[in-house]
Design an enzyme around this catalytic site. Structure first.
Site, PDB file in Angstrom:
ATOM      1  N   TRP A 246     -18.195 -16.539  13.658  1.00 20.55           N
ATOM      2  CA  TRP A 246     -17.957 -15.100  13.783  1.00 20.55           C
ATOM      3  C   TRP A 246     -16.687 -14.698  13.031  1.00 20.55           C
ATOM      4  CZ3 TRP A 246     -18.825 -15.058  19.823  1.00 20.55           C
ATOM      5  CH2 TRP A 246     -20.216 -15.183  20.072  1.00 20.55           C
TER       6      TRP A 246
ATOM      7  N   ARG B 211     -23.761 -28.568  22.546  1.00 21.02           N
ATOM      8  CA  ARG B 211     -22.457 -28.609  21.859  1.00 21.02           C
ATOM      9  C   ARG B 211     -21.436 -29.307  22.752  1.00 21.02           C
ATOM     10  NH1 ARG B 211     -22.925 -22.504  19.108  1.00 21.02           N
ATOM     11  NH2 ARG B 211     -24.841 -23.006  17.967  1.00 21.02           N
TER      12      ARG B 211
ATOM     13  N   LEU C 236     -31.232 -18.092   4.479  1.00 21.98           N
ATOM     14  CA  LEU C 236     -32.422 -17.223   4.516  1.00 21.98           C
ATOM     15  C   LEU C 236     -32.056 -15.744   4.565  1.00 21.98           C
ATOM     16  CD1 LEU C 236     -35.032 -18.587   7.096  1.00 21.98           C
ATOM     17  CD2 LEU C 236     -35.361 -18.238   4.646  1.00 21.98           C
ATOM     18  N   GLU C 237     -30.824 -15.467   5.012  1.00 24.40           N
ATOM     19  CA  GLU C 237     -30.427 -14.073   5.193  1.00 24.40           C
ATOM     20  C   GLU C 237     -29.632 -13.527   4.006  1.00 24.40           C
ATOM     21  OE1 GLU C 237     -28.673 -13.450   9.121  1.00 24.40           O
ATOM     22  OE2 GLU C 237     -29.724 -15.252   9.775  1.00 24.40           O
TER      23      GLU C 237
ATOM     24  N   GLU D 194     -28.362 -23.871   4.527  1.00 25.68           N
ATOM     25  CA  GLU D 194     -29.195 -23.839   5.729  1.00 25.68           C
ATOM     26  C   GLU D 194     -30.352 -22.861   5.520  1.00 25.68           C
ATOM     27  OE1 GLU D 194     -29.044 -22.545  10.447  1.00 25.68           O
ATOM     28  OE2 GLU D 194     -27.978 -21.410   8.927  1.00 25.68           O
TER      29      GLU D 194
ATOM     30  N   ASP E  78     -24.030 -21.398   5.664  1.00 22.09           N
ATOM     31  CA  ASP E  78     -24.789 -20.898   6.808  1.00 22.09           C
ATOM     32  C   ASP E  78     -25.769 -19.791   6.394  1.00 22.09           C
ATOM     33  OD1 ASP E  78     -25.071 -20.799   9.730  1.00 22.09           O
ATOM     34  OD2 ASP E  78     -24.190 -18.796   9.572  1.00 22.09           O
TER      35      ASP E  78
END
Ligand SMILES: *[C@@H]1O[C@H](CO)[C@@H](O)[C@H](O)[C@H]1NC(C)=O
Ligand SMILES: *[C@@H]1O[C@H](CO)[C@@H](O)[C@H](O)[C@H]1NC(C)=O
Ligand SMILES: *[C@@H]1O[C@H](CO)[C@@H](O)[C@H](O)[C@H]1NC(C)=O
Ligand SMILES: *[C@@H]1O[C@H](CO)[C@@H](O)[C@H](O)[C@H]1NC(C)=O
Ligand SMILES: *[C@@H]1O[C@H](CO)[C@@H](O)[C@H](O)[C@H]1NC(C)=O
Length: 480
Positions: free
Chosen positions: A113, A374, A239-240, A260, A236
């Site tokens: 973030w 995690r 795809l976006e 990714e 990261d």
């Protein structure tokens, strides 16, 4: 006397100079791992917050949704554990300053973030600590891969409340797509141009197709890789992002990037390798889970998948193979049969491409949906005696030995050659004398011994081969 003394003194200076040159060259080489150089590496993925604390405290973390105290200095202090297991590189969490404090969706302990990309996440340490980690790795002949988020910035609150002025580089709405939520990841335009996140933590979506945004990221990444001595990047959310973003971004970074592309269709995922050097091998991950998650999993789909990847991807030797990561259920969460887990681990480590093991996998951690997957590595006491740590170590050391003996091993594609309902045989290597024959099965821990013949290895009766599982030489018999 005077003359001899001064000669000797000069000689010492020369030696000191040579030493410096040697040292500098060595560090320079270590920091400049080529894209091709990644093929022979083996990567240990860890979440910086979860691997080791600076003060060495192994007290349990009370809330896996919040910061648990891991740091870059903690990693430095615990590199032996990783290197002894045979890994040559680590992949750490994103390094930038993130949303501070706790949110409805938990804290930004994972690092995904970002808000201030020119500052490091102070929970993980200082810029000097991060540089120290890079140096410590290079001194060991190991390499640093960092995770990076270029798709978006992050905001605590919903999309109507975003204050762009808080971001240090992308501080104006013009750098972003207008708000629309991603509703269909299979729709390229929707995935690339719309926003992810939710109403508690929203992720303002950068217009990665814009030259202005690209140039800012290029300037930034070029400095970051040089400044910290970064050897590789895990990118990261590929795809976006616009596919055209990756090549110029990787050129500016001047290091190997592994993207990714979290999707299944082989052609779709492999297409991204036309734009970026490396990809996480999600198609094979789906097939590995499917093959080994039960005694009736499909060995034949995995058998076919090996050659489909080779046929569709530009270079399978630059893909990264994994069973687990921080976003998916750990294998023992799906099935506690340790024989199945060991087969899955061995498969991904010996497949075409680069092995990636996610911290805790060697401790048989069993977390499911995040943040349960995690877990803190320190809770294990960094046990090096269990069968998973030992298996991973054996395969890493064996693979390094094979690579050293067969210069084309890494770029010689695997050949699946044997299949029955529960067994898969694969050979890889340039000659029968140097090849690795791997036999995987999903018969499980309770399987009873049985004999079967496996033609097609290329070996003949009497050949002596080394069995890495039992660590013994065995002779091939007539039934080979
Ligand atoms: C060790 O560090 C953690 C945070 O990283 C802290 O919570 C804990 O109190 C420290 N323990 C000791 C013994 O100093
Ligand atoms: C490079 O990055 C470092 C660390 O973020 C920063 O301190 C430095 O100012 C940057 N240099 C340039 C030229 O941007
Ligand atoms: C966004 O958040 C603000 C402030 O909490 C609230 O007033 C508004 O109704 C929210 N809007 C949406 C669309 O959720
Ligand atoms: C690419 O993958 C598909 C399956 O997804 C397969 O049918 C096709 O044969 C592959 N192409 C090549 C050239 O191997
Ligand atoms: C497998 O074959 C070997 C050698 O012929 C024999 O010693 C062994 O008993 C057989 N095992 C089984 C389970 O049939």
């Amino acid at each position: 006397m005077t003359r001899r003394f001064s000669l000797a003194k000069n000689f010492k200076h020369i030696m000191a100079l040579l030493w410096l040159v040697v040292l500098y060259t060595y560090l320079g080489l270590a920091a400049a791992l080529s894209k091709e150089g990644w093929r022979s590496q083996s990567i240990y993925q860890l979440l910086t917050d979860r691997y080791a604390r600076t003060n060495g405290s192994e007290a349990p973390c009370s809330d896996l949704g919040n910061y648990c105290g891991g740091s870059w200095q903690g990693i430095i202090n615990n590199l032996d554990y990783i290197q002894t297991m045979g890994f040559t590189a680590i992949w750490i969490s994103p390094i930038t300053e993130n949303i501070q404090g706790d949110t409805y969706d938990g804290a930004a302990f994972h690092g995904f973030w970002p808000q201030k990309i020119n500052q490091v996440n102070s929970n993980f340490g200082t810029a000097a600590d991060l540089k120290g980690l890079s140096d410590a790795l290079h001194e060991r002949g190991m390499y640093l891969m960092i995770d990076m988020v270029t798709n978006d910035m992050a905001w605590e609150g919903n999309y109507t409340t975003v204050d762009y002025s808080i971001y240090d580089v992308f501080d104006d709405p013009s750098y972003y797509h207008p708000y629309c939520p991603i509703t269909d990841y299979q729709d390229y335009t929707n995935a690339v141009e719309c926003w992810s996140g939710d109403q508690h933590v929203t992720l303002p979506d950068l217009a990665t197709e814009s030259t202005v945004v690209l140039n800012k990221w290029q300037t930034w990444v070029s400095n970051i890789t040089t400044f910290y001595g970064v050897d590789g990047i895990r990118l990261d959310a590929c795809l976006e992002q616009d596919q055209q973003f990756f090549t110029p971004f990787e050129t500016a970074a001047d290091v190997y990037i592994i993207c990714e592309v979290y999707d299944y269709p082989v052609q779709k995922v492999c297409d991204y390798q036309n734009y970026v050097s490396g990809l996480l091998n999600f198609p094979i991950w789906y097939l590995v889970i499917d093959a080994f998650e039960s005694n009736s999993g499909s060995m034949s789909n995995l058998y076919d998948g090996i050659t489909q990847m080779q046929g569709n991807c530009t270079d399978v030797s630059l893909l990264g193979n994994f069973v687990e990561n921080h976003d998916v259920d750990r294998f023992p969460y799906i099935n506690t049969d340790s024989a199945l887990d060991q087969n899955a681990i061995a498969f991904v480590m010996l497949n075409d491409g680069i092995p990636i093991i996610y911290a805790g996998e060697e401790q048989y951690y069993s977390g499911g949906f995040p943040p349960a997957d995690r877990e803190t590595t320190w809770t294990s006491g960094y046990d090096t005696t269990n069968i998973y740590y030992q298996l991973i170590k054996s395969i890493n050391l064996f693979r390094a030995c094979v690579i050293a003996n067969d210069p084309t091993y890494l770029t010689t594609n695997s050949v699946p050659f044997y299949l029955d309902t529960q067994v898969l045989g694969v050979k890889k290597g340039s000659t029968p004398a140097t090849q690795v024959v791997s036999v995987f099965n999903n018969r499980g821990i309770d399987a009873v011994a049985y004999n079967f013949s496996m033609p097609g290895t290329g070996w003949v009766a009497g050949d002596i081969v080394y069995d890495i599982y039992t660590q013994q030489n065995v002779a091939i018999d007539e039934n080979a």
